[in-house]
Write an enzyme that holds these catalytic residues in place. Structure first.
Site, mmCIF file in Angstrom:
data_model
loop_
_atom_site.group_PDB
_atom_site.id
_atom_site.type_symbol
_atom_site.label_atom_id
_atom_site.label_comp_id
_atom_site.label_asym_id
_atom_site.label_seq_id
_atom_site.Cartn_x
_atom_site.Cartn_y
_atom_site.Cartn_z
ATOM 1 N N GLY A 17 -13.064 -1.131 -7.928
ATOM 2 C CA GLY A 17 -14.372 -0.532 -7.658
ATOM 3 C C GLY A 17 -14.483 0.208 -6.341
ATOM 4 O O GLY A 17 -15.588 0.326 -5.802
ATOM 5 N N GLY A 18 -13.365 0.700 -5.777
ATOM 6 C CA GLY A 18 -13.457 1.429 -4.507
ATOM 7 C C GLY A 18 -14.116 0.544 -3.456
ATOM 8 O O GLY A 18 -13.864 -0.660 -3.391
ATOM 9 N N ARG B 196 0.828 -1.206 0.000
ATOM 10 C CA ARG B 196 0.000 0.000 0.000
ATOM 11 C C ARG B 196 0.864 1.259 0.000
ATOM 12 O O ARG B 196 1.895 1.308 0.679
ATOM 13 C CB ARG B 196 -0.867 -0.014 1.257
ATOM 14 C CG ARG B 196 -1.853 1.140 1.397
ATOM 15 C CD ARG B 196 -2.920 1.091 0.367
ATOM 16 N NE ARG B 196 -4.117 1.835 0.751
ATOM 17 C CZ ARG B 196 -5.123 2.068 -0.096
ATOM 18 N NH1 ARG B 196 -5.078 1.642 -1.345
ATOM 19 N NH2 ARG B 196 -6.194 2.710 0.305
ATOM 20 N N SER C 224 -7.815 0.708 2.727
ATOM 21 C CA SER C 224 -8.218 0.292 1.378
ATOM 22 C C SER C 224 -9.440 -0.605 1.448
ATOM 23 O O SER C 224 -9.784 -1.126 2.514
ATOM 24 C CB SER C 224 -7.058 -0.455 0.729
ATOM 25 O OG SER C 224 -7.471 -1.046 -0.481
ATOM 26 N N SER C 225 -10.057 -0.803 0.285
ATOM 27 C CA SER C 225 -11.140 -1.790 0.170
ATOM 28 C C SER C 225 -10.707 -2.973 -0.689
ATOM 29 O O SER C 225 -11.512 -3.870 -0.956
ATOM 30 C CB SER C 225 -12.357 -1.154 -0.495
ATOM 31 O OG SER C 225 -12.844 -0.110 0.307
ATOM 32 N N ASP D 214 -7.854 8.276 0.132
ATOM 33 C CA ASP D 214 -8.564 7.190 0.840
ATOM 34 C C ASP D 214 -8.560 7.389 2.352
ATOM 35 O O ASP D 214 -9.262 6.667 3.073
ATOM 36 C CB ASP D 214 -7.951 5.821 0.497
ATOM 37 C CG ASP D 214 -8.515 5.262 -0.800
ATOM 38 O OD1 ASP D 214 -9.364 5.923 -1.416
ATOM 39 O OD2 ASP D 214 -8.105 4.157 -1.197
ATOM 40 N N THR E 109 -3.502 -0.455 -7.931
ATOM 41 C CA THR E 109 -4.240 0.781 -8.197
ATOM 42 C C THR E 109 -3.321 1.995 -8.189
ATOM 43 O O THR E 109 -2.198 1.931 -7.666
ATOM 44 C CB THR E 109 -5.330 0.962 -7.106
ATOM 45 O OG1 THR E 109 -6.178 2.054 -7.445
ATOM 46 C CG2 THR E 109 -4.729 1.260 -5.748
ATOM 47 N N GLU F 156 -3.584 8.220 -3.766
ATOM 48 C CA GLU F 156 -4.153 7.246 -2.822
ATOM 49 C C GLU F 156 -4.512 7.839 -1.467
ATOM 50 O O GLU F 156 -5.364 7.316 -0.752
ATOM 51 C CB GLU F 156 -3.153 6.098 -2.621
ATOM 52 C CG GLU F 156 -3.803 4.787 -2.257
ATOM 53 C CD GLU F 156 -4.612 4.216 -3.416
ATOM 54 O OE1 GLU F 156 -5.803 3.978 -3.205
ATOM 55 O OE2 GLU F 156 -4.059 4.052 -4.520
ATOM 56 N N THR G 297 -8.473 1.327 -10.600
ATOM 57 C CA THR G 297 -7.890 0.075 -10.102
ATOM 58 C C THR G 297 -8.065 -1.066 -11.088
ATOM 59 O O THR G 297 -8.931 -1.042 -11.951
ATOM 60 C CB THR G 297 -8.531 -0.318 -8.751
ATOM 61 O OG1 THR G 297 -8.415 0.765 -7.868
ATOM 62 C CG2 THR G 297 -7.904 -1.524 -8.109
HETATM 63 N N1 GLU Z 1 -8.282 3.297 -3.565
HETATM 64 C C1 GLU Z 1 -9.240 2.236 -3.491
HETATM 65 C C2 GLU Z 1 -8.879 1.239 -2.433
HETATM 66 O O1 GLU Z 1 -7.767 1.147 -2.041
HETATM 67 C C3 GLU Z 1 -9.336 1.514 -4.758
HETATM 68 C C4 GLU Z 1 -9.874 2.368 -5.798
HETATM 69 C C5 GLU Z 1 -10.605 1.654 -6.835
HETATM 70 O O2 GLU Z 1 -10.863 0.477 -6.813
HETATM 71 O O3 GLU Z 1 -10.958 2.292 -7.747
HETATM 72 O O4 GLU Z 1 -9.699 0.507 -1.992
#
Ligand code: GLU
Length: 613
Positions: free
Chosen positions: A506-507, A118, A485-486, A464, A440, A461, A422
């Site tokens: 997808g965040g 990360r 993160s997700s 986030d 990502t 990043e 991502t």
């Molecule tokens: N920054 C997001 C994360 O770390 C990912 C972004 C995305 O999937 O578009 O979860």
């Protein structure tokens, strides 16, 4: 139980199976040699066979991994070759200017292990970094935080590739980067997604001299069907291959990255404010990936391994499944299964907001969040016939005994600013090793800042982190910390052997996409092709559940009867009406591998196997 799954309307996929070839421009290598397209463009959603498999969003990246597998490389080697190629062909989603999470099943030991690569906040980043010193007020999220130096974290991707190759690979960095260097040098065919993403970013790409030059040649987005080359990135990769990590984290390139983050090189006349950031040479030279134990839960006879914090992927997917497991779904209708899924997702997201951040900096009660006893208490909040009012409250991780507590008060809304860029990839080799990797640069187009003469974008990043500082928030900005993160790269074992590997961009909807695919496969009895194509809903403890229009059409009426409310995907942070762009491989029976990618979303993906059936 077997149900007839509902597929996305366009997921009557056969039209895409055949793939398409885009004519190369006159004078290109293909035309002069008469060779069949040297640049793979065929979108293949499903591939079945043996001897190794790969799934990515991109034909070039999947071809690169396949080549490595065919030459005797293993899943780790092929995953890095694919990731580096994605850095060329999907430069707005991933690359060496970003970070990610890598999960690996090692067939020799039967163990799953992970690498946390990360991005990290600079050591000099103040907790009020998101307040504009000129006004004393918070920066706007868009454009100030998104298109800026202030959100650039120390990149972790080069160090991740290095660690993965050292730990599990057989190739050197130079060998693993070779296919990507080739693609960057000879160019790839611009597709609709690349063209559209460039257009979507046009204003901010115009704000930086180096970005404008690379991605808006002649002042416009490259046309679909033309060839896009990135020789500067090829040279950067070659240097990384030859000199190793010091080519990135020390010396001239490190100095240049620090310089552009601290003094963004904007174009004359841009109206974008572009706040400067805090990255230092020390942040770069001391960056380290973390070898991290995976999260692990068992679900209906399967062992589910995911990414531990700093990602909330493993804990949230795991907690939601544990909550769902309290209900016997074997005789239930799809509506009842989906009702349980929507409720469990909301409960797990409430806990994610309250408890999950970077465990090196804040206490994360991970063991509790993943315990069956805690899940039993959380499951008390699910009424089988009626949706709870959202947002639901988080549980009490400090005192729980598995007995239903008194009903909790309402929860609070967790502001969600994660974006939808991502990329994700899945690789398996002939020896049974499996790699699941999500990487990502955060926003599509990251910070918008290309590093001059080096051909790659820096991440944004640090957006986030929670944008409003609050002492009680585990994801508040702190120096040297990794933003939550997700990302949810996930490997599922059955009796100790791989059953399924999957992940998605997808965040925050990454979590629900992975969760829903597991539920589709295990609880709804879909095939993996059906599980990836099926319409998605993203229960994230919001007043309304964001869902794809096809989901609302198929299930909206019956779920609305139970009190659920839906909004079609496409809100401020999900510009498309689609959720995610997953990849997966299913294992067995026997040595059979079924690699799947999206049939439709983001233009479809590319699944390949070494020996097709
Ligand atoms: N920054 C997001 C994360 O770390 C990912 C972004 C995305 O999937 O578009 O979860």
């Amino acid at each position: 139980m077997r149900v007839t799954p509902v597929l996305t309307s366009a997921a009557a996929t056969s039209a895409l199976v055949a793939g398409f070839l885009v004519a190369a421009p006159p004078g290109s290598a293909e035309e002069s040699t008469g060779e069949p397209a040297a640049r793979p463009t065929a979108k293949i959603p499903t591939a079945v066979g043996k001897g190794g498999a790969v799934s990515t969003v991109d034909p070039e990246a999947s071809a690169a991994a396949l080549r490595v597998l065919k030459k005797g490389g293993n899943a780790a080697d092929a995953a890095i070759a694919a990731a580096a190629t994605l850095g060329v062909t999907e430069p707005y989603s991933a690359g060496i200017g970003g970070g990610g999470y890598f999960v690996y099943y090692n067939a020799a030991t039967g163990k799953v292990a992970t690498v946390d690569g990360r991005e990290t906040a600079p050591r000099n980043m103040p907790t009020d970094a998101f307040i504009d010193p000129a006004t004393g007020k918070p920066y706007n999220f868009t454009p100030e935080l998104v298109t800026s130096g202030v959100s650039v974290g120390t990149p972790g991707t080069p160090a991740t590739w290095h660690r993965v190759l050292k730990r599990w690979g057989t190739l050197t960095m130079a060998q693993a980067l070779k296919p990507a260097i080739k693609v960057a040098t000879r160019g790839f065919v611009v597709d609709e997604t690349f063209h559209q993403q460039t257009l979507d970013n046009q204003e901010r790409f115009e704000a930086y001299r180096a970005t404008r030059k690379l991605f808006l040649p002649g002042g416009d987005a490259p046309e679909v069907g033309t060839i896009f080359r990135n020789p500067e990135l090829a040279a950067t990769y070659a240097d990384l291959g030859e000199r190793g990590l010091r080519a990135f984290y020390r010396g001239k390139l490190a100095k240049l990255m620090v310089d552009v983050v601290r003094n963004p090189r904007t174009t004359q006349g841009t109206d974008l404010p572009v706040p400067s950031g805090y990255l230092s040479r020390k942040d770069l030279s001391t960056y380290k990936v973390r070898n991290q134990s995976p999260t692990k839960i068992s679900y209906r006879g399967y062992d589910i391994y995911g990414m531990a914090p700093s990602s909330s992927g493993g804990s949230t997917v795991g907690e939601a499944l544990n909550i769902m497991e309290r209900t016997d779904l074997s005789a239930k209708t799809p509506e009842q299964v989906l009702h349980t899924y929507l409720e469990a997702g909301a409960l797990a997201f409430a806990d994610r907001a309250k408890y999950v951040g970077d465990p090196r900096v804040v206490d994360v009660p991970l063991r509790t969040l993943l315990s069956d006893k805690y899940a039993a208490e959380r499951a008390c909040n699910i009424d089988p016939d009626k949706a709870s009012v959202k947002p639901v409250a988080a549980g009490d991780a400090s005192a729980y005994d598995g007995v239903c507590p008194a009903p909790a008060a309402r929860g609070t809304v967790d502001t969600d600013t994660e974006n939808i860029s991502t990329t994700n990839l899945t690789v398996a080799d002939t020896w049974g090793n499996v790699a699941e990797y999500t990487l990502t640069i955060e926003q599509t187009g990251g910070s918008g800042m290309v590093v001059p003469r080096h051909g790659f974008l820096l991440n944004n990043e640090l957006t986030d982190f929670s944008t409003v500082y609050n002492e009680a928030d585990p994801n508040r900005i702190q120096p040297g910390k990794r933003p939550r993160s997700s990302m949810s790269p996930t490997i599922v074992l059955e009796n100790g052997k791989p059953f399924l590997a999957l992940g998605s961009p997808g965040g925050s909807t990454i979590i629900t996409t992975v969760l829903q695919m597991i539920v589709n496969r295990i609880d709804l009895g879909m095939t993996i092709e059906q599980a990836i194509a099926a319409p998605r809903a993203a229960p994230r403890n919001t007043a309304n559940v964001t869902a794809e229009p096809e989901f609302i059409t198929a299930y909206g009426p019956v779920l609305t009867d139970r009190g659920h409310t839906f909004v079609p995907a496409g809100d401020a942070f999900t510009s498309a009406s689609q959720i995610g762009a997953a990849t997966a491989i299913e294992f067995g029976p026997g040595r059979k591998l079924t690699a799947v990618s999206e049939p439709v979303r983001r233009g479809g993906g590319s699944a390949r196997v070494v020996s097709p059936r």
